[in-house]
Write an enzyme that holds these catalytic residues in place. Structure first.
Site, PDB file in Angstrom:
ATOM      1  N   LYS A 178       0.805  -1.136   0.063  1.00  0.00           N
ATOM      2  CA  LYS A 178       0.196   0.076   0.074  1.00  0.00           C
ATOM      3  C   LYS A 178       0.805   1.142   0.084  1.00  0.00           C
ATOM      4  CE  LYS A 178      -1.912   2.888   2.025  1.00  0.00           C
ATOM      5  NZ  LYS A 178      -1.718   4.184   1.794  1.00  0.00           N
ATOM      6  N   GLY A 229       6.310   5.186   8.398  1.00  0.00           N
ATOM      7  CA  GLY A 229       5.438   6.544   8.440  1.00  0.00           C
ATOM      8  C   GLY A 229       5.524   7.042   9.796  1.00  0.00           C
ATOM      9  N   THR A 231       5.046   8.291  13.740  1.00  0.00           N
ATOM     10  CA  THR A 231       4.944   7.324  14.964  1.00  0.00           C
ATOM     11  C   THR A 231       3.476   7.227  15.429  1.00  0.00           C
ATOM     12  OG1 THR A 231       7.189   8.092  15.616  1.00  0.00           O
ATOM     13  CG2 THR A 231       5.668   7.420  17.436  1.00  0.00           C
ATOM     14  N   GLU A 232       2.691   8.367  15.190  1.00  0.00           N
ATOM     15  CA  GLU A 232       1.176   7.973  15.829  1.00  0.00           C
ATOM     16  C   GLU A 232       0.483   7.151  14.828  1.00  0.00           C
ATOM     17  OE1 GLU A 232       3.030  11.023  15.007  1.00  0.00           O
ATOM     18  OE2 GLU A 232       3.251  11.496  17.126  1.00  0.00           O
ATOM     19  N   GLY A 234       2.016   4.745  13.511  1.00  0.00           N
ATOM     20  CA  GLY A 234       2.642   3.563  13.719  1.00  0.00           C
ATOM     21  C   GLY A 234       1.995   2.759  14.858  1.00  0.00           C
ATOM     22  N   GLU A 251       8.897   1.486  11.144  1.00  0.00           N
ATOM     23  CA  GLU A 251      10.117   2.270  10.810  1.00  0.00           C
ATOM     24  C   GLU A 251       9.340   3.698  10.918  1.00  0.00           C
ATOM     25  OE1 GLU A 251      13.253   1.778  10.376  1.00  0.00           O
ATOM     26  OE2 GLU A 251      13.207  -0.361  10.037  1.00  0.00           O
ATOM     27  N   CYS A 285      13.365  10.741   7.507  1.00  0.00           N
ATOM     28  CA  CYS A 285      13.488   9.931   8.940  1.00  0.00           C
ATOM     29  C   CYS A 285      14.535  10.296   9.746  1.00  0.00           C
ATOM     30  CB  CYS A 285      12.898   8.861   9.166  1.00  0.00           C
ATOM     31  SG  CYS A 285      13.796   7.700   8.060  1.00  0.00           S
ATOM     32  N   GLU A 384       9.032  16.264  15.460  1.00  0.00           N
ATOM     33  CA  GLU A 384       9.786  16.136  14.148  1.00  0.00           C
ATOM     34  C   GLU A 384       9.192  17.206  13.006  1.00  0.00           C
ATOM     35  OE1 GLU A 384       8.365  12.780  11.887  1.00  0.00           O
ATOM     36  OE2 GLU A 384      10.677  12.198  11.360  1.00  0.00           O
TER      37      GLU A 384
HETATM   38  P1  NAD Z   1       1.853   8.567   7.570  1.00  0.00           P
HETATM   39  O1  NAD Z   1       2.124   7.652   8.900  1.00  0.00           O
HETATM   40  O2  NAD Z   1       0.983   9.735   7.381  1.00  0.00           O
HETATM   41  O3  NAD Z   1       1.687   7.469   6.214  1.00  0.00           O
HETATM   42  C1  NAD Z   1       2.416   6.444   6.018  1.00  0.00           C
HETATM   43  C2  NAD Z   1       1.542   5.486   5.170  1.00  0.00           C
HETATM   44  O4  NAD Z   1       0.655   4.760   6.299  1.00  0.00           O
HETATM   45  C3  NAD Z   1       0.832   6.081   4.084  1.00  0.00           C
HETATM   46  O5  NAD Z   1       0.784   5.026   3.025  1.00  0.00           O
HETATM   47  C4  NAD Z   1      -0.611   6.202   4.506  1.00  0.00           C
HETATM   48  O6  NAD Z   1      -1.577   6.102   3.635  1.00  0.00           O
HETATM   49  C5  NAD Z   1      -0.506   5.103   5.503  1.00  0.00           C
HETATM   50  N1  NAD Z   1      -1.669   5.123   6.711  1.00  0.00           N
HETATM   51  C6  NAD Z   1      -2.239   6.338   7.246  1.00  0.00           C
HETATM   52  N2  NAD Z   1      -3.037   6.060   8.322  1.00  0.00           N
HETATM   53  C7  NAD Z   1      -2.903   4.625   8.303  1.00  0.00           C
HETATM   54  C8  NAD Z   1      -3.645   3.671   9.197  1.00  0.00           C
HETATM   55  N3  NAD Z   1      -4.520   4.292  10.174  1.00  0.00           N
HETATM   56  N4  NAD Z   1      -3.346   2.514   9.027  1.00  0.00           N
HETATM   57  C9  NAD Z   1      -2.618   2.053   8.092  1.00  0.00           C
HETATM   58  N5  NAD Z   1      -1.836   2.842   7.444  1.00  0.00           N
HETATM   59  C10 NAD Z   1      -2.133   4.336   7.341  1.00  0.00           C
HETATM   60  O7  NAD Z   1       3.594   8.907   7.229  1.00  0.00           O
HETATM   61  P2  NAD Z   1       4.136   9.943   5.855  1.00  0.00           P
HETATM   62  O8  NAD Z   1       3.752  11.233   6.036  1.00  0.00           O
HETATM   63  O9  NAD Z   1       3.667   9.200   4.549  1.00  0.00           O
HETATM   64  O10 NAD Z   1       5.592  10.069   6.086  1.00  0.00           O
HETATM   65  C11 NAD Z   1       6.311  10.594   6.872  1.00  0.00           C
HETATM   66  C12 NAD Z   1       6.770   9.966   8.234  1.00  0.00           C
HETATM   67  O11 NAD Z   1       7.251   8.716   7.942  1.00  0.00           O
HETATM   68  C13 NAD Z   1       7.706  10.599   9.146  1.00  0.00           C
HETATM   69  O12 NAD Z   1       7.551  10.809  10.410  1.00  0.00           O
HETATM   70  C14 NAD Z   1       9.083  10.028   8.932  1.00  0.00           C
HETATM   71  O13 NAD Z   1       9.926  10.140   9.996  1.00  0.00           O
HETATM   72  C15 NAD Z   1       8.654   8.703   8.596  1.00  0.00           C
HETATM   73  N6  NAD Z   1       9.617   7.800   8.009  1.00  0.00           N
HETATM   74  C16 NAD Z   1      10.365   6.856   8.890  1.00  0.00           C
HETATM   75  C17 NAD Z   1      11.347   6.044   8.351  1.00  0.00           C
HETATM   76  C18 NAD Z   1      12.149   5.214   8.864  1.00  0.00           C
HETATM   77  O14 NAD Z   1      12.736   4.289   8.270  1.00  0.00           O
HETATM   78  N7  NAD Z   1      12.131   5.044  10.066  1.00  0.00           N
HETATM   79  C19 NAD Z   1      11.676   6.319   6.651  1.00  0.00           C
HETATM   80  C20 NAD Z   1      10.779   7.130   5.948  1.00  0.00           C
HETATM   81  C21 NAD Z   1       9.937   8.158   6.530  1.00  0.00           C
END
Ligand code: NAD
Length: 473
Positions: A178, A229, A231-232, A234, A251, A285, A384
């Site tokens: 996804k 994605g 933390t919240e 996650g 992650e 990240c 962040e």
């Molecule tokens: P996000 O959490 O908004 O979205 C990430 C993914 O999750 C998207 O595909 C989104 O559609 C999906 N999603 C949203 N709500 C969901 C739910 N309730 N259940 C399941 N999936 C859901 O994050 P973002 O804005 O796309 O990415 C930025 C974040 O990602 C930052 O916090 C960044 O630090 C983190 N990140 C971490 C790493 C790592 O390796 N640690 C790498 C890249 C990005």
């Protein structure tokens, strides 16, 4: 340019591009000028159910019986196909994410490397024998989980696609992917290649946002989840996975400390710290967003850093000379702008604020900002920001720098700069984060495990380890 029409791709399920059961599509925008460059199907929970059903059936009937040697060949073939069409991936990523072409190139190269690296692991993963007595021994075998659900963000779409699908496939799993709603097209372009190379149903792609993402995380027939994605988000993923005790790798976010010790090579530290915060427009990240400078080198460091930042070229990612491109979305733009205002309100001084050229198109451009006089309690030092915004703090005692570096709920990366490796390594060992860089600031190597402590996540990606965690024993 490419002659592909980015408006006609469907979901990718069972080797076919199909429409979502909702029949709806969403637009994909170019952050450089807000034009619509394509669209993708609005996937639903029902679409996820169908993709998981196909992935399960394919796992049971086909993929689990494919030999490790054949899986090596499949993944090498995918790598070759991506390489053949690399410039198409590069342009598409810049169009949908906004980043400079040079950064998209690095991303696509890393995706290709990822397929090749994990291809090499497919036939080298094995269990152990454990001696018990002369007439008895135990043995373990590595087995695939079955169906792996992969959810990725928008900041490095091709690399994230490869980083999670390649080890899962290498270990013998099937996948439901996804992608993020901001950047679904890179994954659908990847699906075109998978369609040619892999058996039907081995990888399936459902585009959309929360509805399909949430369904994937709660689906009872998904055996393992790999989520990247916020933390919240996650935390929600982990709660949903808890219902069926589904294994989950997270992650998540970072607020990473970058400590320059008094004996550092200043020029190198300036270059590395600059890349550490401005790479990918700060939307990383792993970015070095909190800089801790020793009193004795503060002025010299800042002078060199600001001189470098003043030379930064801000513009659309498609201009080869662009250093800093627009942020990836309206949401990112609003959030980062808000933090820039907040920093000023909180009483931080502005050491540097870049000027946006007057002739920029109407896109999500944000100037680079360096804040001084920052204190640990300020929100800009704790939350962040995920943009080109750096906070700088002084310290006198190294002990204080370590304490401030660890005073965060996150723990993804960190960096230490010193000419004395013994001291650098001692400080590195004290930092509470999954990955510490010494005298550089890179986002990771394929061979090294990558992941966070604390609220930055659980589990590791990359490295040989990840192939092992894609299987169970
Ligand atoms: P996000 O959490 O908004 O979205 C990430 C993914 O999750 C998207 O595909 C989104 O559609 C999906 N999603 C949203 N709500 C969901 C739910 N309730 N259940 C399941 N999936 C859901 O994050 P973002 O804005 O796309 O990415 C930025 C974040 O990602 C930052 O916090 C960044 O630090 C983190 N990140 C971490 C790493 C790592 O390796 N640690 C790498 C890249 C990005």
């Amino acid at each position: 340019m490419t002659d592909h029409d980015y408006h006609d791709w469907g979901l990718f399920v069972d080797g076919e591009f199909t429409q979502s059961e909702s029949g709806e599509r969403f637009d994909v925008e170019n952050p450089a000028d807000k034009t619509v460059i394509g669209s993708a199907p609005e996937g639903t929970a029902g679409d996820i159910d169908e993709a998981v059903r196909v992935a399960r059936e394919t796992y049971e009937e086909t993929w689990r019986h494919v030999s490790a040697r054949e899986r090596v060949d499949y993944l090498l073939e995918v790598a070759d196909r991506v390489e053949e069409r690399a410039e198409e991936f590069v342009l598409l990523e810049t169009l949908e994410n906004g980043k400079p072409l040079s950064e998209s190139r690095t991303d696509v190269e890393e995706a290709i490397d990822g397929y090749r690296y994990y291809a090499g692991t497919a036939d080298k993963t094995h269990g152990d024998t454990i001696p018990e007595r002369d007439d008895l021994f135990d043995y373990t075998v590595r087995e695939p989980y079955g169906v792996v659900g992969v959810i990725i963000p928008w900041n490095w779409p091709p690399m994230h696609t490869a980083d999670f699908t390649a080890p899962a496939l290498a270990a013998g799993n099937t996948v439901v992917l996804k992608p993020a709603p901001e950047t679904p097209l890179s994954s659908l372009l990847m699906a075109e290649l998978w369609q040619d190379v892999l058996p039907d149903g081995v990888v399936n792609v459902v585009t959309g946002d929360v509805a399909p993402g949430a369904r994937l995380t709660e689906h009872p027939d998904v055996d393992k989840l790999a989520f990247t994605g916020h933390t919240e988000t996650g935390s929600k993923v982990m709660k949903a996975a808890a219902e069926d005790i589904t294994d989950v790798m997270l992650e998540l976010g970072g607020k990473n400390a970058n400590i320059v010790l008094p004996d550092a090579n200043i020029e190198k530290a300036v270059d590395g710290s600059y890349d550490g915060i401005f790479n990918n427009q700060g939307q990383a990240c792993a970015s070095g967003s909190r800089l801790y400078l020793h009193d004795s080198i503060y002025d010299e460091f800042i002078e060199q850093f600001v001189a470098k930042a003043e030379g930064m070229v801000i513009g659309p990612g498609t201009d080869e000379e662009t250093d800093l491109a627009p942020l990836a979305s309206q949401q990112q733009y609003d959030k980062v702008r808000k933090y820039i205002e907040l920093g000023k309100e909180e009483g931080a001084s502005v050491i540097h604020e870049g000027k946006l050229p007057a002739d920029l198109p109407d896109g999500y451009y944000v100037p680079p900002v360096v804040f001084g006089d920052v204190t640990q309690d300020m929100r800009i030092a704790r939350e962040e920001i995920f943009g080109p915004v750096l906070t700088v703090q002084r310290y006198e005692r190294v002990e204080d720098a370590i304490e401030m570096a660890n005073d965060t709920e996150y723990g993804l990366t960190g960096a230490v700069w010193s000419r004395n490796m013994e001291v650098a390594n001692r400080v590195a060992r004290r930092l509470e984060a999954g990955l510490i860089f010494v005298n550089n600031f890179v986002n990771g190597f394929l061979g090294a495990p990558f992941g966070g402590y604390k609220r930055s996540g659980i589990g590791r990606k990359l490295g040989f380890e990840e192939t092992l965690t894609s299987s169970r024993r």
